[in-house]
Design a protein around this motif. Structure first.
Motif, PDB file in Angstrom:
ATOM      1  N   ALA A  27      20.354   3.687  -7.084  1.00  0.00           N
ATOM      2  CA  ALA A  27      18.937   3.729  -7.919  1.00  0.00           C
ATOM      3  C   ALA A  27      17.900   4.303  -7.175  1.00  0.00           C
ATOM      4  N   PHE A  28      17.686   4.012  -5.900  1.00  0.00           N
ATOM      5  CA  PHE A  28      16.637   4.713  -4.955  1.00  0.00           C
ATOM      6  C   PHE A  28      16.873   6.443  -5.105  1.00  0.00           C
ATOM      7  N   GLU A  44       2.924   7.956  -4.829  1.00  0.00           N
ATOM      8  CA  GLU A  44       2.400   6.619  -4.361  1.00  0.00           C
ATOM      9  C   GLU A  44       3.683   5.696  -4.737  1.00  0.00           C
ATOM     10  N   LEU A  45       4.323   4.960  -3.781  1.00  0.00           N
ATOM     11  CA  LEU A  45       5.325   3.987  -3.901  1.00  0.00           C
ATOM     12  C   LEU A  45       4.471   2.374  -3.916  1.00  0.00           C
ATOM     13  N   SER A  46       4.212   2.000  -5.123  1.00  0.00           N
ATOM     14  CA  SER A  46       3.865   0.748  -5.460  1.00  0.00           C
ATOM     15  C   SER A  46       4.643  -0.345  -5.044  1.00  0.00           C
ATOM     16  N   LEU A  47       4.395  -1.036  -4.188  1.00  0.00           N
ATOM     17  CA  LEU A  47       5.420  -2.141  -3.653  1.00  0.00           C
ATOM     18  C   LEU A  47       4.612  -3.425  -4.153  1.00  0.00           C
ATOM     19  N   ALA A  48       3.546  -3.740  -5.231  1.00  0.00           N
ATOM     20  CA  ALA A  48       2.895  -4.827  -5.298  1.00  0.00           C
ATOM     21  C   ALA A  48       3.821  -5.805  -6.001  1.00  0.00           C
ATOM     22  N   THR A  49       4.940  -5.544  -6.927  1.00  0.00           N
ATOM     23  CA  THR A  49       5.843  -6.380  -7.403  1.00  0.00           C
ATOM     24  C   THR A  49       7.250  -6.459  -6.613  1.00  0.00           C
ATOM     25  N   GLY A  57      16.262  -1.179   2.883  1.00  0.00           N
ATOM     26  CA  GLY A  57      15.037  -0.671   1.987  1.00  0.00           C
ATOM     27  C   GLY A  57      13.940   0.162   3.022  1.00  0.00           C
ATOM     28  N   ILE A  58      13.877  -0.222   4.147  1.00  0.00           N
ATOM     29  CA  ILE A  58      13.000   0.495   5.194  1.00  0.00           C
ATOM     30  C   ILE A  58      13.424   2.055   5.057  1.00  0.00           C
ATOM     31  N   GLY A  59      14.823   2.167   5.249  1.00  0.00           N
ATOM     32  CA  GLY A  59      15.375   3.304   5.495  1.00  0.00           C
ATOM     33  C   GLY A  59      15.283   4.375   4.323  1.00  0.00           C
ATOM     34  N   MET A  60      15.375   3.769   2.954  1.00  0.00           N
ATOM     35  CA  MET A  60      14.934   4.230   1.984  1.00  0.00           C
ATOM     36  C   MET A  60      13.687   4.886   1.832  1.00  0.00           C
ATOM     37  N   LEU A  61      12.710   4.171   2.165  1.00  0.00           N
ATOM     38  CA  LEU A  61      11.250   4.624   2.297  1.00  0.00           C
ATOM     39  C   LEU A  61      11.234   5.711   3.066  1.00  0.00           C
ATOM     40  N   LEU A  62      11.901   5.572   4.449  1.00  0.00           N
ATOM     41  CA  LEU A  62      11.703   6.866   5.412  1.00  0.00           C
ATOM     42  C   LEU A  62      12.516   8.064   4.620  1.00  0.00           C
ATOM     43  N   ALA A  64      12.653   8.739   1.365  1.00  0.00           N
ATOM     44  CA  ALA A  64      11.433   9.170   0.226  1.00  0.00           C
ATOM     45  C   ALA A  64      10.650   9.951   0.865  1.00  0.00           C
ATOM     46  N   ASN A  65      10.021   9.493   2.407  1.00  0.00           N
ATOM     47  CA  ASN A  65       8.947  10.209   3.160  1.00  0.00           C
ATOM     48  C   ASN A  65       9.513  11.619   3.453  1.00  0.00           C
TER      49      ASN A  65
END
Length: 100
Positions: A27-28, A44-49, A57-62, A64-65
């Motif tokens: 999905a990511f 902006e990736l909002s992680l509020a929820t 998940g950290i790897g996926m953020l990297l 995306a960056n």
């Protein structure tokens, strides 16, 4: 993981809810694809929820960056709190991706 995109002026806000774990990598990939084709300079990736994030998940953020950078965009995180904030602090990802 559930997510939704919203364009706010010169920014695409991707709100991620639930968990961000290895099970969410397919999905990511859709999010990463949308980052590549959007016509705004900031994502902006909002992680509020987002309730929980693991090392995958950290790897996926990297990932995306990396995609944002290669597409000429700036990626940032927002709404970081609780468990997610602890994991991000331990991983030092905030040294690569700014938190607003």
């Amino acid at each position: 993981m559930d997510y939704r995109n919203e364009i706010r002026g010169e920014r695409m806000v991707v709100s991620i809810s639930g968990t961000l774990t290895f099970d969410d990598h397919e999905a990511f990939r859709r999010i990463v694809g949308e980052i590549a084709v959007c016509d705004v300079p900031t994502v902006e990736l909002s992680l509020a929820t987002t309730k929980m994030i693991d090392s995958a998940g950290i790897g996926m953020l990297l990932l995306a960056n990396d995609k944002a950078t290669k597409s000429g965009k700036r990626l940032c995180l927002s709404g970081v709190s609780g468990h997610v904030a602890k994991v991000i602090d331990l991983s030092k990802i905030d040294q690569l991706i700014p938190i607003e």
